[in-house]
Motif scaffolding. Structure first.
Motif, PDB file in Angstrom:
ATOM      1  N   SER A 198       0.802  -1.223   0.000  1.00 45.53           N
ATOM      2  CA  SER A 198       0.000   0.000   0.000  1.00 45.53           C
ATOM      3  C   SER A 198       0.835   1.272   0.000  1.00 45.53           C
ATOM      4  CB  SER A 198      -0.929   0.009   1.216  1.00 45.53           C
ATOM      5  OG  SER A 198      -0.153  -0.022   2.403  1.00 45.53           O
ATOM      6  N   SER A 199       2.150   1.141   0.006  1.00 41.68           N
ATOM      7  CA  SER A 199       2.963   2.359  -0.043  1.00 41.68           C
ATOM      8  C   SER A 199       4.230   2.127  -0.862  1.00 41.68           C
ATOM      9  CB  SER A 199       3.336   2.809   1.379  1.00 41.68           C
ATOM     10  OG  SER A 199       4.184   1.865   1.984  1.00 41.68           O
ATOM     11  N   ILE A 200       4.754   3.244  -1.360  1.00 40.12           N
ATOM     12  CA  ILE A 200       6.042   3.224  -2.062  1.00 40.12           C
ATOM     13  C   ILE A 200       6.997   4.022  -1.186  1.00 40.12           C
ATOM     14  CG2 ILE A 200       7.288   3.793  -4.174  1.00 40.12           C
ATOM     15  CD1 ILE A 200       4.569   3.822  -5.625  1.00 40.12           C
ATOM     16  N   GLU A 201       7.992   3.348  -0.663  1.00 42.47           N
ATOM     17  CA  GLU A 201       8.923   3.998   0.255  1.00 42.47           C
ATOM     18  C   GLU A 201       9.762   5.051  -0.466  1.00 42.47           C
ATOM     19  OE1 GLU A 201       8.745   3.473   3.485  1.00 42.47           O
ATOM     20  OE2 GLU A 201       7.144   2.037   3.051  1.00 42.47           O
ATOM     21  N   ALA A 202      10.301   5.981   0.311  1.00 42.47           N
ATOM     22  CA  ALA A 202      11.146   7.046  -0.243  1.00 42.47           C
ATOM     23  C   ALA A 202      12.320   6.439  -0.999  1.00 42.47           C
ATOM     24  CB  ALA A 202      11.649   7.947   0.884  1.00 42.47           C
ATOM     25  N   GLY A 203      12.549   6.940  -2.215  1.00 39.33           N
ATOM     26  CA  GLY A 203      13.657   6.478  -3.030  1.00 39.33           C
ATOM     27  C   GLY A 203      13.430   5.145  -3.724  1.00 39.33           C
ATOM     28  N   LYS A 204      12.236   4.588  -3.604  1.00 39.21           N
ATOM     29  CA  LYS A 204      11.937   3.283  -4.188  1.00 39.21           C
ATOM     30  C   LYS A 204      10.995   3.444  -5.380  1.00 39.21           C
ATOM     31  CE  LYS A 204      14.036   0.956  -0.879  1.00 39.21           C
ATOM     32  NZ  LYS A 204      15.164   0.098  -1.074  1.00 39.21           N
ATOM     33  N   SER A 205      10.762   2.323  -6.087  1.00 36.56           N
ATOM     34  CA  SER A 205       9.844   2.359  -7.226  1.00 36.56           C
ATOM     35  C   SER A 205       8.991   1.103  -7.244  1.00 36.56           C
ATOM     36  CB  SER A 205      10.620   2.508  -8.543  1.00 36.56           C
ATOM     37  OG  SER A 205      11.469   1.400  -8.747  1.00 36.56           O
ATOM     38  N   LEU A 206       7.892   1.179  -7.972  1.00 38.04           N
ATOM     39  CA  LEU A 206       6.969   0.063  -8.149  1.00 38.04           C
ATOM     40  C   LEU A 206       6.817  -0.166  -9.648  1.00 38.04           C
ATOM     41  CD1 LEU A 206       4.661  -1.893  -7.153  1.00 38.04           C
ATOM     42  CD2 LEU A 206       3.123   0.065  -7.357  1.00 38.04           C
ATOM     43  N   ASN A 207       7.223  -1.322 -10.135  1.00 40.78           N
ATOM     44  CA  ASN A 207       7.046  -1.657 -11.550  1.00 40.78           C
ATOM     45  C   ASN A 207       5.576  -1.904 -11.812  1.00 40.78           C
ATOM     46  OD1 ASN A 207       9.663  -3.778 -10.708  1.00 40.78           O
ATOM     47  ND2 ASN A 207      10.007  -1.918 -11.860  1.00 40.78           N
ATOM     48  N   PHE A 208       5.114  -1.581 -13.018  1.00 45.19           N
ATOM     49  CA  PHE A 208       3.712  -1.849 -13.335  1.00 45.19           C
ATOM     50  C   PHE A 208       3.536  -2.269 -14.785  1.00 45.19           C
ATOM     51  CE2 PHE A 208       3.895   2.592 -14.714  1.00 45.19           C
ATOM     52  CZ  PHE A 208       3.109   2.581 -15.862  1.00 45.19           C
ATOM     53  N   PHE A 209       2.408  -2.931 -15.021  1.00 44.37           N
ATOM     54  CA  PHE A 209       1.947  -3.212 -16.372  1.00 44.37           C
ATOM     55  C   PHE A 209       0.429  -3.142 -16.340  1.00 44.37           C
ATOM     56  CE2 PHE A 209       0.966  -7.281 -14.611  1.00 44.37           C
ATOM     57  CZ  PHE A 209      -0.087  -7.768 -15.365  1.00 44.37           C
ATOM     58  N   ALA A 210      -0.172  -2.907 -17.492  1.00 38.43           N
ATOM     59  CA  ALA A 210      -1.628  -2.937 -17.641  1.00 38.43           C
ATOM     60  C   ALA A 210      -1.929  -3.381 -19.066  1.00 38.43           C
ATOM     61  CB  ALA A 210      -2.237  -1.565 -17.375  1.00 38.43           C
ATOM     62  N   GLN A 211      -2.885  -4.297 -19.214  1.00 35.28           N
ATOM     63  CA  GLN A 211      -3.206  -4.840 -20.536  1.00 35.28           C
ATOM     64  C   GLN A 211      -4.592  -4.377 -20.962  1.00 35.28           C
ATOM     65  OE1 GLN A 211      -3.291  -9.214 -21.078  1.00 35.28           O
ATOM     66  NE2 GLN A 211      -1.681  -8.837 -22.577  1.00 35.28           N
ATOM     67  N   PHE A 212      -4.677  -3.913 -22.216  1.00 37.77           N
ATOM     68  CA  PHE A 212      -5.900  -3.355 -22.787  1.00 37.77           C
ATOM     69  C   PHE A 212      -6.222  -4.054 -24.105  1.00 37.77           C
ATOM     70  CE2 PHE A 212      -3.802  -0.077 -20.363  1.00 37.77           C
ATOM     71  CZ  PHE A 212      -4.827   0.576 -19.696  1.00 37.77           C
ATOM     72  N   PRO A 213      -7.478  -3.932 -24.564  1.00 36.55           N
ATOM     73  CA  PRO A 213      -7.738  -4.342 -25.953  1.00 36.55           C
ATOM     74  C   PRO A 213      -6.949  -3.392 -26.858  1.00 36.55           C
ATOM     75  CG  PRO A 213      -9.794  -3.904 -24.765  1.00 36.55           C
ATOM     76  CD  PRO A 213      -8.678  -3.428 -23.896  1.00 36.55           C
ATOM     77  N   ALA A 214      -6.373  -3.907 -27.913  1.00 35.76           N
ATOM     78  CA  ALA A 214      -5.581  -3.055 -28.808  1.00 35.76           C
ATOM     79  C   ALA A 214      -6.496  -2.227 -29.700  1.00 35.76           C
ATOM     80  CB  ALA A 214      -4.647  -3.897 -29.662  1.00 35.76           C
ATOM     81  N   PRO A 215      -6.206  -0.943 -29.837  1.00 32.38           N
ATOM     82  CA  PRO A 215      -6.937  -0.121 -30.808  1.00 32.38           C
ATOM     83  C   PRO A 215      -6.641  -0.615 -32.222  1.00 32.38           C
ATOM     84  CG  PRO A 215      -5.681   1.246 -29.269  1.00 32.38           C
ATOM     85  CD  PRO A 215      -5.232  -0.162 -29.082  1.00 32.38           C
ATOM     86  N   PRO A 216      -7.388  -0.141 -33.210  1.00 30.80           N
ATOM     87  CA  PRO A 216      -7.115  -0.552 -34.604  1.00 30.80           C
ATOM     88  C   PRO A 216      -5.670  -0.244 -34.998  1.00 30.80           C
ATOM     89  CG  PRO A 216      -9.149   0.732 -34.467  1.00 30.80           C
ATOM     90  CD  PRO A 216      -8.507   0.791 -33.119  1.00 30.80           C
TER      91      PRO A 216
END
Length: 196
Positions: free
Chosen positions: A157-175
């Motif tokens: 629930s938190s991102i500590e100082a000087g740290k990072s959180l990797n992310f991805f998100a998948q969507f339907p592809a546009p034309p």
């Protein structure tokens, strides 16, 4: 051995092969985690050597280029590295949330989106949307058969100082004719990103 017995043995062998293939497919797609995607643990940004040391089962984004860098009012940076189409008709966005400040940042519940069913599945990035302004369409994060968002989820629930959180998100592809979309995420300004 008569022909009927041989046919029964072949059917049993084919059924066993099918079952083992399905079990392998489920395991390869994360079935051993109950179908839930786990967010990579918060980690500090420290160059390519660290990027290649992703914990087992986790994939870090390709950081060789940056499509957009956004900042919210708390100073958290959302860096988008890729927006890639795949042959299955999906578009995957990947990047990092970075906390360059000196205090921890508590991730807001708005990141999980407005839908009650998705909120019940725990923290996610289901609040992220893409807008194709030319095609006049909005795209939401895809869901699996249990209504869980196909995005980084169950992160701390938190991102500590000087740290990072990797992310991805998948969507339907546009034309295929759409080369750019607007990325929208709660608390951050909109950004136009290029699809590769």
């Amino acid at each position: 051995m008569n022909n009927r017995h041989v046919r029964n043995v072949r059917r049993a062998g084919a059924a066993a092969l099918l079952v083992s293939t399905l079990v392998f497919s489920v395991a390869a797609c994360g079935g051993d985690k109950g179908g839930q995607d786990k967010a990579p643990a918060a980690s500090s940004e420290s160059g390519k050597d660290k990027e290649e040391e992703a914990p087992e089962g986790e994939t870090l984004p390709d950081r060789s280029s940056t499509l957009a860098t956004l900042k919210n009012d708390k100073g958290i940076e959302m860096v988008v590295y890729t927006a890639k189409r795949d042959s299955g008709g999906f578009l995957t966005i990947s990047g990092d949330f970075k906390n360059p400040g000196s205090e921890g940042f508590t991730t807001p519940v708005e990141w999980s989106g407005q839908e009650e069913a998705v909120k019940g599945a725990g923290p996610s990035l289901a609040g992220m949307t893409l807008v194709d302004s030319v095609g006049k369409k909005r795209y939401y994060v895809l869901r699996d058969t249990d209504n869980r968002a196909l995005t980084t989820s169950n992160y701390t629930s938190s991102i500590e100082a000087g740290k990072s959180l990797n992310f991805f998100a998948q969507f339907p592809a546009p034309p295929n004719t759409t080369s750019k979309v607007d990325l929208q995420f709660p608390g951050f300004p909109n950004a136009t990103i290029e699809i590769s």
